[in-house]
Design a protein around this motif. Sequence first.
Motif, mmCIF file in Angstrom:
data_model
loop_
_atom_site.group_PDB
_atom_site.id
_atom_site.type_symbol
_atom_site.label_atom_id
_atom_site.label_comp_id
_atom_site.label_asym_id
_atom_site.label_seq_id
_atom_site.Cartn_x
_atom_site.Cartn_y
_atom_site.Cartn_z
ATOM 1 N N TYR A 60 4.089 5.639 -5.679
ATOM 2 C CA TYR A 60 4.455 5.588 -7.092
ATOM 3 C C TYR A 60 3.268 5.656 -8.039
ATOM 4 C CZ TYR A 60 9.264 4.343 -5.837
ATOM 5 O OH TYR A 60 10.541 4.357 -5.361
ATOM 6 N N PHE A 61 2.040 5.739 -7.527
ATOM 7 C CA PHE A 61 0.899 5.749 -8.425
ATOM 8 C C PHE A 61 -0.074 6.867 -8.043
ATOM 9 C CE2 PHE A 61 2.599 1.529 -8.767
ATOM 10 C CZ PHE A 61 2.478 1.222 -10.119
ATOM 11 N N LYS A 115 -4.849 5.779 -11.001
ATOM 12 C CA LYS A 115 -4.046 4.566 -10.782
ATOM 13 C C LYS A 115 -2.890 4.466 -11.771
ATOM 14 C CE LYS A 115 -7.088 3.568 -7.697
ATOM 15 N NZ LYS A 115 -6.817 3.926 -6.300
ATOM 16 N N LEU A 116 -2.604 5.563 -12.470
ATOM 17 C CA LEU A 116 -1.446 5.578 -13.376
ATOM 18 C C LEU A 116 -0.178 5.900 -12.576
ATOM 19 C CD1 LEU A 116 -2.858 7.622 -16.394
ATOM 20 C CD2 LEU A 116 -2.548 5.145 -16.254
ATOM 21 N N PRO A 117 1.006 5.525 -13.115
ATOM 22 C CA PRO A 117 2.260 5.943 -12.468
ATOM 23 C C PRO A 117 2.284 7.460 -12.284
ATOM 24 C CG PRO A 117 2.715 4.312 -14.145
ATOM 25 C CD PRO A 117 1.266 4.648 -14.280
ATOM 26 N N ASN A 118 2.775 7.907 -11.120
ATOM 27 C CA ASN A 118 2.864 9.341 -10.864
ATOM 28 C C ASN A 118 4.212 9.898 -11.339
ATOM 29 O OD1 ASN A 118 4.672 8.460 -8.987
ATOM 30 N ND2 ASN A 118 3.382 8.866 -7.212
ATOM 31 N N THR A 157 4.668 3.188 -21.231
ATOM 32 C CA THR A 157 4.295 3.768 -19.938
ATOM 33 C C THR A 157 3.373 4.962 -20.150
ATOM 34 O OG1 THR A 157 6.371 3.080 -18.932
ATOM 35 C CG2 THR A 157 5.146 4.809 -17.812
ATOM 36 N N VAL A 158 2.227 4.958 -19.429
ATOM 37 C CA VAL A 158 1.316 6.110 -19.415
ATOM 38 C C VAL A 158 1.309 6.665 -18.000
ATOM 39 C CG1 VAL A 158 -1.026 6.927 -19.788
ATOM 40 C CG2 VAL A 158 -0.086 5.115 -21.237
ATOM 41 N N SER A 159 1.575 7.960 -17.834
ATOM 42 C CA SER A 159 1.675 8.554 -16.507
ATOM 43 C C SER A 159 0.873 9.846 -16.456
ATOM 44 C CB SER A 159 3.152 8.830 -16.180
ATOM 45 O OG SER A 159 3.264 9.605 -15.007
ATOM 46 N N ARG A 160 0.338 10.112 -15.242
ATOM 47 C CA ARG A 160 -0.320 11.396 -15.025
ATOM 48 C C ARG A 160 0.695 12.293 -14.320
ATOM 49 N NH1 ARG A 160 -5.078 13.029 -10.789
ATOM 50 N NH2 ARG A 160 -5.394 15.181 -11.554
ATOM 51 N N GLU A 215 0.832 -1.211 0.000
ATOM 52 C CA GLU A 215 0.000 0.000 0.000
ATOM 53 C C GLU A 215 0.865 1.257 0.000
ATOM 54 O OE1 GLU A 215 -3.792 -1.906 2.489
ATOM 55 O OE2 GLU A 215 -2.362 -0.530 3.454
ATOM 56 N N VAL A 216 1.953 1.239 0.758
ATOM 57 C CA VAL A 216 2.873 2.390 0.775
ATOM 58 C C VAL A 216 3.488 2.579 -0.597
ATOM 59 C CG1 VAL A 216 5.048 3.235 1.722
ATOM 60 C CG2 VAL A 216 3.360 2.200 3.224
ATOM 61 N N HIS A 217 3.883 1.458 -1.227
ATOM 62 C CA HIS A 217 4.491 1.538 -2.552
ATOM 63 C C HIS A 217 3.488 2.102 -3.557
ATOM 64 C CE1 HIS A 217 5.615 -0.076 -6.529
ATOM 65 N NE2 HIS A 217 6.874 0.153 -6.110
ATOM 66 N N GLN A 218 2.219 1.646 -3.453
ATOM 67 C CA GLN A 218 1.193 2.130 -4.370
ATOM 68 C C GLN A 218 0.981 3.632 -4.200
ATOM 69 O OE1 GLN A 218 -0.211 0.169 -6.562
ATOM 70 N NE2 GLN A 218 -1.766 1.494 -7.429
ATOM 71 N N HIS A 219 0.965 4.081 -2.977
ATOM 72 C CA HIS A 219 0.749 5.494 -2.717
ATOM 73 C C HIS A 219 1.931 6.329 -3.194
ATOM 74 C CE1 HIS A 219 -0.921 9.029 -0.718
ATOM 75 N NE2 HIS A 219 0.272 9.230 -0.154
#
Length: 948
Positions: free
Chosen positions: A784-785, A790-793, A857-860, A778-782
């Motif tokens: 890096y995304f 839910k796209l890579p940040n 890769t698609v990122s916001r 969950e920390v990793h998701q927060h």
Amino acid sequence: MINPLSIQKNAVVYSLLLILAYVITGKLGLMLALPPGYASAIFPPAGIAIAAVFVAGRTVLPAIFLGSFLLNILVGYSAGHQVKMTDVEVALLIAVASALQAYLGGWWLKHKIHYPTTLDSPVDVVTFFISAPVICLISATISVTGLLSLGLIEKSLFFTSWASWWIGDTLGLIVMLPLTLVAIGKPRAIWKKRSLTIAVPMLITFALLIITFVVVSRWERKESLVEFDALSNQISEQLRVRFESQEAVIGQTSALFSYRASEKVTRQDFYHFVSAIKRESPMTFAIEWAPKVTHRERASYVKQLSKEFQDFEIKQLDAQRKLVVSSDKDFYFPITYIVPLKESTRAILGVDLASLPDRKDAIQRAISLKAAIASPPTRLIINDGTELGLMLIYPIHGTSQDGVLSAVLRANIFFGELFKPFAHTVHVRLTDVESGKYLYNNFADNQIDSLYTRDFRFGGRYYRLDTLPTAQYYQQHRGWQSWNMLAVGLFGTGLMGALLLIGTGYTARIENLVKQKTEELKDSFYRFQEITSTLGEGIYVTDINGVITFTNPKAQDLLGRSESELLGQNAHSLFHHRPIEGSSHTERECLISNVIHSKQPYKSTEEVFWHKNGSPIYVSVNSVPFFRNNEIIGTLVVFDDISDRKKIEFALRASEKSFKEIIEYAPIGIAIVSLDGRFTVVNQTLCNIVGYTNDELIRRTFQEITYPDDLSLDLEHVQRLLDGEIDTYRMEKRYIRKDNVPVWVQLSASIFRDENLTPQYFIAQIEDISERKIRDNEVHQHAYFDTLTKLPNRRMLMEKLSQALSQSEHHQRKFALFFLDLDHFKQINDTLGHDTGDIILKEAASRLLSCVRSSDTVSRLGGDEFVIILNDVSSAHDAQLLAEKILNNFSEPIDVNGSELFIGTSIGIAVHDGDTKTTIRELMKRADSAMYESKASGRNRYSFYTST
């Protein structure tokens, strides 16, 4: 007058009986042979044949030859249910060797021992025992060498087979010659008299040894197959994974047609998309696309494809499996796209899959069931049609063009390379159950049954995996305990027979010797008293009623009683057992007193005597009866104080109990693991972690419950522990629970060594860290995304961009960077609210993802700004195609709470060719600049960055 016809008739009857005895005893003896050898632990016919020549001379050699020949023909027939020329050659070879051994052995014994004989002289018996192993070298050497030259045994098995053969013949001779002489030997009166004193004891002992051998050898065989079962499970699991991977490959490929549902998939699209999948699945030989072409569409289809491939035609196989122009049909499924496209696959372009009956059936089933269907095993069109394989066919329906995808699997690569690492230890056979054809088979010609079978379902068909240990596996896992036990037991039986032979010839002398010894024993009694007074063990003698008649000083000291307090007292009631309070009777009869009743010696490693002060004395006891004129007159008891040892045992048991309680109630999982990975001791905490009961877990190894991706690192650490490179290790790994759910644990393992530093077992501590791993994810998701799309940040984008830039400059490969900004988003967001804005942003993210490959890769980046990294492009044209696809996708309205909104996007593209160095900041600046150029040019369009 002697009738010659009667003599001739008797000779024929004796020869037939000898042949029958040879075949029956040989068949029974070969039942003890362990696979994959030809030799038995004991071969009775060898002894019978030599004994027959010893008694009757050369006249029985034809019967011996014929008996051996028939026996080995039966063995060959039993193995393959047919008699081959090789079986006849083997039978002739062994028959010659057996007859030669019988002739030379019988001649040698008759020369050294002579016949008729009573065989009761120690010289004759020793001569026989020394001659037996030398005589039996003949058949073993000739037969095993012949089998090696015929290729029936491997060089690595030569010595084992030779030694087994030699030992079996030797033991057969040692046991069977005395028994044969009892049956037919002369002088007949003496040998007949020995049937009860020699034959019966030897036969009973021999039968018990054989039964014990069979039981122990079966246990050994079961133990030897433990690793085979593990290997078979490993093979079947790898085969299952490989089957599933092919269904995943065809499923991933079908996604291309789902993405392009409204437009035709071009050859370039198919090549780029499938090539990436093909790289991840090298065991797939080729992936094909065959559209459905009607007869009316055939001419235009051929004309279109002829532009790409000269003289292109829709083809089919004729009766000679040659490619010819296809005849007219209602529809065709010609191979149009194929990856890889090379010399070996280019020739099959245009082949109508529906022209082949097995492929046609598979296509019809796939379309009917709307699922991936495997074809039966078939000869592939590639490589002149000589190679076996199969095809996995998947229907494409509801797109711009219907058809089928097919994954081509070459059996020698898809299955052969999977099974090849196990070829030395495991025979493998993979059968298509419906057709009965083999996709892979390295079983020997005469091997039908298997020891391990597992069924699989793949592509709508059933397959059966059979495995069988190889000769090399049996050689490496052969146990010799049963053979050693049998060899020693049979040699002891023969030795017992020899002793009985000698004993029956010297009965009178032994009786005289016994009388003389009796007198000498009387004289030795006084010496006995003197000797026992100096011994360190307690000794006392009782009469038939248990009354003590003699004690030595040590017994008096251990029991705390004087000689006068012991002599004349009943030992059973005095100190063997404590009397019951208020009763004159003892608790139970002393076990030592049973010597009087059973007339047999008694030995106990632990008994309790009682000291005069009432304290127990733990002792080891030996008690033997005294006889006079075959009547028991008393007992001799020797006992030794083992109280100190008992104290140590009690302490050890208490320590062991404490140790088990510590393990059982520990808050973390604890296990003792054998060197081969088997759990020997586990606590309840570990059972709770992995979901098995204690008994279930004890029957497994840590390799079986370890997640496959984590096993290699775990085994690497284990080997370093065994090699002494490290004393302990800690790692995070996954176990597979009984319900097949992975569970994360932290493993701490160490190794226990004895005083010689030899490894004995592993000690493992296992802590369940599943909840911690969830929190970490969950920390990793927060981190890096993006939480909304839910796209890579931005953080992950920078890492991905750094990797792309590094690989581009290292391999001189191009990639493109897209900057996108949603047109008029701020106005929509301010007017319709942030909830509407969030819906638009998530829909924009979804549409962008549908346009790119899995490797992109698609990122916001923030707000309404998005960034795309398009990896491994061949030219700017690839980036242009993607930009047009994005703009086309964004032309569709967005449904927002029942209302349709249109929104465009401005795109800036910067292509980096890898030949020149740049920075991430500079590259982003270029793409951003191109994006603003698109906005300035009217929005909802794309622009490439140019340096001018």
